[in-house]
Design a protein around this motif. Sequence first.
Motif, PDB file in Angstrom:
ATOM      1  N   ALA A 151       0.826  -1.207   0.000  1.00  0.00           N
ATOM      2  CA  ALA A 151       0.000   0.000   0.000  1.00  0.00           C
ATOM      3  C   ALA A 151       0.862   1.261   0.000  1.00  0.00           C
ATOM      4  O   ALA A 151       0.596   2.222  -0.736  1.00  0.00           O
ATOM      5  N   HIS A 152       1.898   1.281   0.822  1.00  0.00           N
ATOM      6  CA  HIS A 152       2.740   2.479   0.882  1.00  0.00           C
ATOM      7  C   HIS A 152       3.579   2.616  -0.382  1.00  0.00           C
ATOM      8  O   HIS A 152       3.835   3.736  -0.840  1.00  0.00           O
ATOM      9  N   ALA A 153       3.984   1.494  -0.984  1.00  0.00           N
ATOM     10  CA  ALA A 153       4.692   1.570  -2.264  1.00  0.00           C
ATOM     11  C   ALA A 153       3.746   2.148  -3.320  1.00  0.00           C
ATOM     12  O   ALA A 153       4.117   3.016  -4.103  1.00  0.00           O
ATOM     13  N   ALA A 154       2.501   1.660  -3.327  1.00  0.00           N
ATOM     14  CA  ALA A 154       1.522   2.151  -4.304  1.00  0.00           C
ATOM     15  C   ALA A 154       1.308   3.654  -4.143  1.00  0.00           C
ATOM     16  O   ALA A 154       1.249   4.392  -5.123  1.00  0.00           O
ATOM     17  N   GLY A 157       3.777   5.453  -5.905  1.00  0.00           N
ATOM     18  CA  GLY A 157       3.910   5.134  -7.318  1.00  0.00           C
ATOM     19  C   GLY A 157       4.919   4.056  -7.625  1.00  0.00           C
ATOM     20  O   GLY A 157       5.360   3.923  -8.769  1.00  0.00           O
ATOM     21  N   ILE A 158       5.317   3.258  -6.634  1.00  0.00           N
ATOM     22  CA  ILE A 158       6.342   2.236  -6.846  1.00  0.00           C
ATOM     23  C   ILE A 158       5.656   0.922  -7.249  1.00  0.00           C
ATOM     24  O   ILE A 158       4.882   0.359  -6.497  1.00  0.00           O
ATOM     25  N   GLN A 159       5.971   0.460  -8.465  1.00  0.00           N
ATOM     26  CA  GLN A 159       5.390  -0.779  -8.979  1.00  0.00           C
ATOM     27  C   GLN A 159       6.155  -1.986  -8.429  1.00  0.00           C
ATOM     28  O   GLN A 159       7.373  -2.025  -8.459  1.00  0.00           O
ATOM     29  N   ILE A 160       5.396  -2.979  -7.933  1.00  0.00           N
ATOM     30  CA  ILE A 160       6.013  -4.209  -7.433  1.00  0.00           C
ATOM     31  C   ILE A 160       5.409  -5.364  -8.211  1.00  0.00           C
ATOM     32  O   ILE A 160       4.189  -5.412  -8.421  1.00  0.00           O
ATOM     33  N   ARG A 161       6.241  -6.320  -8.629  1.00  0.00           N
ATOM     34  CA  ARG A 161       5.724  -7.469  -9.380  1.00  0.00           C
ATOM     35  C   ARG A 161       5.368  -8.637  -8.454  1.00  0.00           C
ATOM     36  O   ARG A 161       4.379  -9.328  -8.690  1.00  0.00           O
ATOM     37  N   ALA A 162       6.181  -8.886  -7.439  1.00  0.00           N
ATOM     38  CA  ALA A 162       5.921 -10.014  -6.535  1.00  0.00           C
ATOM     39  C   ALA A 162       6.572  -9.770  -5.180  1.00  0.00           C
ATOM     40  O   ALA A 162       7.593  -9.080  -5.085  1.00  0.00           O
ATOM     41  N   VAL A 163       5.935 -10.323  -4.141  1.00  0.00           N
ATOM     42  CA  VAL A 163       6.495 -10.260  -2.786  1.00  0.00           C
ATOM     43  C   VAL A 163       6.235 -11.596  -2.107  1.00  0.00           C
ATOM     44  O   VAL A 163       5.117 -12.115  -2.146  1.00  0.00           O
ATOM     45  N   GLU A 164       7.289 -12.146  -1.501  1.00  0.00           N
ATOM     46  CA  GLU A 164       7.134 -13.366  -0.691  1.00  0.00           C
ATOM     47  C   GLU A 164       7.900 -13.167   0.593  1.00  0.00           C
ATOM     48  O   GLU A 164       8.883 -12.428   0.626  1.00  0.00           O
ATOM     49  N   VAL A 192      11.821 -12.200   9.934  1.00  0.00           N
ATOM     50  CA  VAL A 192      11.056 -12.155   8.689  1.00  0.00           C
ATOM     51  C   VAL A 192      12.025 -11.873   7.557  1.00  0.00           C
ATOM     52  O   VAL A 192      12.820 -10.928   7.643  1.00  0.00           O
ATOM     53  N   SER A 193      11.953 -12.670   6.501  1.00  0.00           N
ATOM     54  CA  SER A 193      12.852 -12.483   5.361  1.00  0.00           C
ATOM     55  C   SER A 193      12.008 -12.293   4.100  1.00  0.00           C
ATOM     56  O   SER A 193      11.183 -13.142   3.770  1.00  0.00           O
ATOM     57  N   PHE A 194      12.220 -11.156   3.417  1.00  0.00           N
ATOM     58  CA  PHE A 194      11.411 -10.821   2.242  1.00  0.00           C
ATOM     59  C   PHE A 194      12.161 -11.030   0.925  1.00  0.00           C
ATOM     60  O   PHE A 194      13.346 -10.690   0.811  1.00  0.00           O
ATOM     61  N   LYS A 195      11.434 -11.547  -0.079  1.00  0.00           N
ATOM     62  CA  LYS A 195      11.924 -11.504  -1.469  1.00  0.00           C
ATOM     63  C   LYS A 195      11.004 -10.549  -2.206  1.00  0.00           C
ATOM     64  O   LYS A 195       9.779 -10.746  -2.186  1.00  0.00           O
ATOM     65  N   ILE A 196      11.599  -9.533  -2.846  1.00  0.00           N
ATOM     66  CA  ILE A 196      10.799  -8.519  -3.535  1.00  0.00           C
ATOM     67  C   ILE A 196      11.220  -8.489  -5.001  1.00  0.00           C
ATOM     68  O   ILE A 196      12.401  -8.283  -5.305  1.00  0.00           O
ATOM     69  N   ASP A 197      10.243  -8.681  -5.899  1.00  0.00           N
ATOM     70  CA  ASP A 197      10.528  -8.611  -7.336  1.00  0.00           C
ATOM     71  C   ASP A 197      10.032  -7.264  -7.847  1.00  0.00           C
ATOM     72  O   ASP A 197       8.821  -7.023  -7.962  1.00  0.00           O
ATOM     73  N   ALA A 198      10.979  -6.358  -8.113  1.00  0.00           N
ATOM     74  CA  ALA A 198      10.618  -5.011  -8.579  1.00  0.00           C
ATOM     75  C   ALA A 198      11.867  -4.405  -9.194  1.00  0.00           C
ATOM     76  O   ALA A 198      12.990  -4.828  -8.887  1.00  0.00           O
ATOM     77  N   ASP A 199      11.675  -3.402 -10.055  1.00  0.00           N
ATOM     78  CA  ASP A 199      12.828  -2.742 -10.679  1.00  0.00           C
ATOM     79  C   ASP A 199      13.425  -1.742  -9.692  1.00  0.00           C
ATOM     80  O   ASP A 199      13.318  -0.534  -9.863  1.00  0.00           O
ATOM     81  N   LEU A 200      14.012  -2.277  -8.648  1.00  0.00           N
ATOM     82  CA  LEU A 200      14.585  -1.450  -7.584  1.00  0.00           C
ATOM     83  C   LEU A 200      15.937  -2.019  -7.188  1.00  0.00           C
ATOM     84  O   LEU A 200      16.162  -3.239  -7.271  1.00  0.00           O
ATOM     85  N   SER A 201      16.817  -1.152  -6.731  1.00  0.00           N
ATOM     86  CA  SER A 201      18.107  -1.628  -6.230  1.00  0.00           C
ATOM     87  C   SER A 201      17.897  -2.269  -4.858  1.00  0.00           C
ATOM     88  O   SER A 201      16.847  -2.057  -4.223  1.00  0.00           O
ATOM     89  N   PRO A 202      18.884  -3.049  -4.373  1.00  0.00           N
ATOM     90  CA  PRO A 202      18.751  -3.611  -3.021  1.00  0.00           C
ATOM     91  C   PRO A 202      18.513  -2.540  -1.952  1.00  0.00           C
ATOM     92  O   PRO A 202      17.749  -2.752  -1.016  1.00  0.00           O
ATOM     93  N   GLU A 203      19.123  -1.364  -2.143  1.00  0.00           N
ATOM     94  CA  GLU A 203      18.924  -0.302  -1.149  1.00  0.00           C
ATOM     95  C   GLU A 203      17.478   0.191  -1.192  1.00  0.00           C
ATOM     96  O   GLU A 203      16.877   0.483  -0.151  1.00  0.00           O
ATOM     97  N   GLU A 204      16.933   0.316  -2.385  1.00  0.00           N
ATOM     98  CA  GLU A 204      15.549   0.780  -2.516  1.00  0.00           C
ATOM     99  C   GLU A 204      14.585  -0.266  -1.953  1.00  0.00           C
ATOM    100  O   GLU A 204      13.573   0.064  -1.349  1.00  0.00           O
TER     101      GLU A 204
ATOM    102  N   VAL B  89      -0.812 -11.760  -3.325  1.00  0.00           N
ATOM    103  CA  VAL B  89      -1.658 -12.143  -4.448  1.00  0.00           C
ATOM    104  C   VAL B  89      -1.942 -10.919  -5.323  1.00  0.00           C
ATOM    105  O   VAL B  89      -1.788 -10.962  -6.561  1.00  0.00           O
ATOM    106  N   GLY B  90      -2.329  -9.815  -4.679  1.00  0.00           N
ATOM    107  CA  GLY B  90      -2.601  -8.578  -5.427  1.00  0.00           C
ATOM    108  C   GLY B  90      -3.335  -7.605  -4.538  1.00  0.00           C
ATOM    109  O   GLY B  90      -4.178  -8.021  -3.730  1.00  0.00           O
ATOM    110  N   GLY B  91      -3.046  -6.347  -4.631  1.00  0.00           N
ATOM    111  CA  GLY B  91      -3.710  -5.356  -3.781  1.00  0.00           C
ATOM    112  C   GLY B  91      -3.476  -5.670  -2.312  1.00  0.00           C
ATOM    113  O   GLY B  91      -2.357  -5.939  -1.890  1.00  0.00           O
TER     114      GLY B  91
END
Lengths: 235, 235
Positions: A151-154, A157-164, A192-204, B89-91
């Motif tokens: 929500a805060h990324a949205a 305006g930060i687009q995220i493709r996947a989060v696990e 908690v360990s996150f994998k984030i798929d987005a066009d962002l650097s590790p710092e971002e 999943v989304g949103g």
Amino acid sequence: MAQRAVSRRLGKINWMFFRLRAVKAALYSRKIGGNLLTNRWKNERRCVAMSNNQIINGVNVTQLVSTIELIKEKPEIADFKFRATNKWVGGTHNRANVKDFYGAGAQDDSRATMTFEIDEPPVLLGENHGANPVEYLLVGLSGCLTTSMIAHAAARGIQIRAVESRLEGDLDLHGFLGLSESAPVGYKEIRVSFKIDADLSPEEKQELIEMAKKYSPVFNTVAKPVPVKVSLAKE
Amino acid sequence: MAQRAVSRRLGKINWMFFRLRAVKAALYSRKIGGNLLTNRWKNERRCVAMSNNQIINGVNVTQLVSTIELIKEKPEIADFKFRATNKWVGGTHNRANVKDFYGAGAQDDSRATMTFEIDEPPVLLGENHGANPVEYLLVGLSGCLTTSMIAHAAARGIQIRAVESRLEGDLDLHGFLGLSESAPVGYKEIRVSFKIDADLSPEEKQELIEMAKKYSPVFNTVAKPVPVKVSLAKE
């Protein structure tokens, strides 16, 4: 304020703030070249062109912005009360229900009842009728950090493709069993360990994680002390 | 120590401690007349007469006592690690899974995967695909207080017929939305109200509540600060 009135106000405010953000977006991308902020606003202008409702990461950012402006006008709209009920079934098995809540100035009983079986595995005297309570806590924490991040990324305006994410918490049963006054009864630590798929650097991506923590209600409920008052119902 | 070895040890220790408790029960009921302790031990002698495994409130007290004695011999058996994974999943909709855990000296992957849908109601930008994260926290808290009460009552020979609870937590969205630095982001307060059906006075029921709070891992995780470390997975 009834929730329908809120929705009408949202509709009126939507167009006004949609235009404001489009103007801000255009200004930012000219002023600041080639960094996260520019990418953020470029993405936003593309989304702005598509529809009246600005959707980023599946989140209706237009509604989010409108809600924020409404809360600034009427702060009490931000007061929510969430609820659950529980009925003991037998042994370590009990059953919780979630249905109604209060928020945006009104009671909401519109959702179907959601039922959760709670139990322990056999090594902890149970029969596996459901996940155990400390696992339900991790479920809530995982969901909250994820939603807070998305929500805060949205909103930025930060687009995220996947989060696990993967979560693990350490529990020393000496506390639960009353075998030690010094052992914490609750989790000693949660990781908690996150994998984030987005066009962002590790710092971002690390900034997204900090944002998730800062704004997550469950993270803050666990990481800080919260008063829990437990009493006997009047008979 | 493998869990099968633990079970064999439990079997051997069961009989020894079952006899010890039967002797204690007989002594107590003669020494102390007409109070909770006597009732407690009278109930226990009746249960003791019925089978080798002493079951009170559906809890295998024989196994509980054995587990306690094992932990006194080998403290590391009390170290447990509980886990969850989450996939966006989304949103505001994401999905958590619970399956494996570590405890009693071994990994346990025996349970079927338990899946939980997490979302928000429409007023909070969601589509009601599931309960929201702060509601999952209340589900875990309700289950933990109930199980803690039931198990500790059983260990003391206190028979309970029924337990129900209602929970409510106050959340001010100013924190989640980043609109106020002073508003707590997590729950401001959580209230739990118990109805207990048992042959106990209100004061004795209040003691059960105090016991539930003291020994509940989720209560203690919420009421006290717990470190939560959130990081980016190594790519």
